[in-house]
Design a protein around this motif. Structure first.
Motif, PDB file in Angstrom:
ATOM      1  N   LEU A  16       0.827  -1.202   0.000  1.00 24.74           N
ATOM      2  CA  LEU A  16       0.000   0.000   0.000  1.00 24.74           C
ATOM      3  C   LEU A  16       0.861   1.252   0.000  1.00 24.74           C
ATOM      4  N   ASN A 137      -5.031  -6.091   0.266  1.00 27.62           N
ATOM      5  CA  ASN A 137      -4.366  -5.731  -0.991  1.00 27.62           C
ATOM      6  C   ASN A 137      -5.345  -5.421  -2.119  1.00 27.62           C
ATOM      7  N   SER A 141      -6.920  -1.504  -0.174  1.00 19.67           N
ATOM      8  CA  SER A 141      -5.892  -0.716  -0.850  1.00 19.67           C
ATOM      9  C   SER A 141      -6.505   0.271  -1.836  1.00 19.67           C
TER      10      SER A 141
END
Length: 577
Positions: A16, A137, A141
């Protein structure tokens, strides 16, 4: 908007933080990274830098009072929770509670954790059956990037953040305690879906502590199965995973970490390797794609299907790490797929990272790590060679981010396509390695020798957009994983006639196999010095990575020039005033 001096304060330069750094640069800013080492060093670095704004995309440490109390330079925390949610286990609770909506909130750091005024928030629909790393993710993110862009724009416009007010009906988040192992505990007599959800909610860190074969282990990488047996018994072994019976069905457990004794350090390894001595007599299932029909609902780390003239091979290795054995299985699968009567071979990753190269944890666990590393690098080279020498036009689909040898593995294909938002790290030196996977052939072939040198020497991440500009990849598909899969297949189906892939087809026809072989020999000569003779401290760097050693300073390559220049500190400014 004017270019801002933005510091990214983070506990690590994780995925990130890399996305934020790349996105801010794309927007015309010059971000600098500070990795949280110790409070005094961080305060000195931030205050001396003259930064306009500090954003914390991934911060596990408490922001020092010296920093958050300076109202002229806001410190904004990116919290993976909806407005009002507080605590370090936000995603763990969201998955455990099977919530339908979740979000990310950007809030100003104050003395009380996650209780500061709100700069921005972005909500999303929670995916079903999602593990924490996949959630973080993916949707988290993406939402975090929306918030970071919003914060920067609002700061430039003089925005005043809104105090957190629990009396407002739309503020439904609450302070949540840190989730403990007692909150995660399960019995093998519980239903398999409940156990899987417990493991999914602890994915990455800390795992779920459970009893297995008389020992205590942290569990990771769970997959449901329909087979039944005595709860807690190991029913079968397949690839790296063991099949454990639950109350109704069973689960494949892919990775384990043995509970450490006092003074001991343990780390995640393939479950089959951890339990090796206890698996005598347990049936070993054949996982080869030649004998296992494609089925997304069952545990298949490597799976294959055909659509028209396209053969699609998906490989899904936990955390993108590829051990010697995994590479050998992938080589066998590729050889079988290459022998099929297809014209295009599409290789793609699964739900997590595409690939991060060799399996550092397995290397570290070996009796002689250097020799295991040497075997591993030759095995992943064999994977790349199968791609380079395929009769079919080979397309690699970057479903997730990739690093080091994983990037070069993708470049061994004739065409490389990436999902929007993925990050690539096409370099090796930070791990003390020269690099292999035919990178001295594939990378210059794609981008030219000058850019290849720049990418491997600077050791910086690049975005999918940059990779396309460099001609490392030929196309960027949808961010949604399902939509990307459909788009990939469409691209593969038309690749033989599509003019935009004409250069790739011509380049394949002109490949010099002798040059390819020379590149491998030269790379392996260098890698033997690095892996076996430890020329650049690979052994120490591998150990530090596996045992998650905290960095002692922020890497110089991530610091902007303005953050390195001496600036008068806040205190000096006040004294002169």
């Amino acid at each position: 908007m004017r270019s801002l001096k933005i510091l990214l304060l983070s506990s690590a330069f994780n995925g990130l933080t890399q996305r934020a750094w790349l996105d801010l640069r794309q927007a015309g800013h010059d971000p600098s990274v500070v990795v949280f080492t110790d409070e005094a060093s961080v305060c000195r670095h931030v205050e001396d830098s003259g930064a306009d704004l500090v954003i914390c995309p991934f911060l596990k440490d408490r922001v020092p009072r010296q920093l958050w109390s300076d109202v002229q330079r806001p410190v904004v925390i990116i919290h993976p929770g909806i407005v009002g949610d507080r605590g370090a286990s936000a995603l763990d609770w969201a998955i455990t509670g099977q919530l339908s909506r979740w979000g990310v909130t950007a809030l100003q750091a104050v003395e009380e954790m996650d209780a500061g005024p709100i700069w921005s928030t972005c909500e999303f629909d929670m995916p079903t059956d999602v593990r924490k790393s996949e959630l973080y993710n993916g949707p988290v993110s993406d939402a975090a990037m929306v918030c970071i862009r919003d914060v920067v724009q609002k700061f430039a416009n003089g925005f005043v953040p809104v105090p957190l007010d629990y009396t407002q009906p739309n503020v439904i988040g609450r302070l949540q305690p840190n989730m403990t192992q007692a909150d995660r505990t399960f019995s093998w007599f519980d239903c398999a879906s409940f156990i899987k959800r417990s493991i999914d909610a602890a994915d990455g860190q800390p795992g779920v502590l459970a009893s297995l074969e008389g020992g205590q282990y942290y569990l990771y990488d769970a997959h449901l199965d329909s087979r039944q047996g005595t709860p807690g018994a190991i029913l079968a072994v397949q690839d790296d995973a063991v099949l454990v019976a639950a109350g109704d069905r069973s689960l494949w457990i892919g990775s384990l970490k043995r509970k450490a004794q006092p003074g001991e350090e343990t780390f995640k390894l393939p479950a089959r390797q951890v339990l090796a001595e206890q698996l005598a007599g347990v049936p070993v299932l054949d996982s080869s794609i030649a004998h296992q029909a494609f089925n997304t609902l069952v545990y298949q780390p490597i799976r294959y299907r055909e659509v028209g003239h396209v053969g699609e091979l998906t490989f899904e290795f936990y955390n993108g790490a590829m051990s010697t054995e995994q590479c050998q299985r992938l080589v066998a699968a590729l050889r079988w797929a290459k022998a099929r009567d297809t014209q295009v071979l599409l290789i793609k990753g699964g739900r997590g990272s595409f690939s991060n190269g060799v399996h550092l944890n397995v290397i570290q666990a070996a009796k002689v790590p250097g020799l295991e590393a040497w075997a591993n690098i030759q095995a992943i080279d064999d994977v790349c060679l199968e791609l380079l020498t395929a009769r079919q036009l080979v397309i690699s689909g970057l479903t997730g981010s990739a690093g080091a040898g994983g990037v070069m593995l993708a470049l061994a294909a004739d065409v490389v396509l990436a999902r929007e938002g993925v990050v690539l790290n096409p370099h090796y030196q930070t791990m003390g390695l020269y690099g292999s996977e035919y990178w001295t052939y594939s990378l210059p072939r794609a981008v030219g020798s000058e850019i290849a040198h720049k990418l491997t020497e600077e050791c910086l991440p690049i975005s999918a957009l940059q990779a396309k500009q460099y001609a490392m990849i030929q196309g960027i598909g949808p961010r949604c994983p399902d939509a990307f899969g459909l788009w990939l297949m469409q691209q593969a189906s038309s690749a033989l006639s599509d003019e935009k892939y004409l250069h790739a087809r011509a380049r394949k026809a002109a490949m010099d196999i002798q040059q390819v072989e020379r590149c491998r020999e030269q790379e392996l000569a260098q890698m033997q010095l690095d892996m076996v003779q430890n020329r650049q401290q690979f052994a120490q760097k591998c150990q530090g990575f596996v045992l998650k050693r905290k960095t002692c300073q922020s890497p110089q390559r991530l610091m902007a020039a303005w953050a390195l220049s001496p600036h008068p500190t806040v205190q000096q400014n006040r004294e002169s005033a």
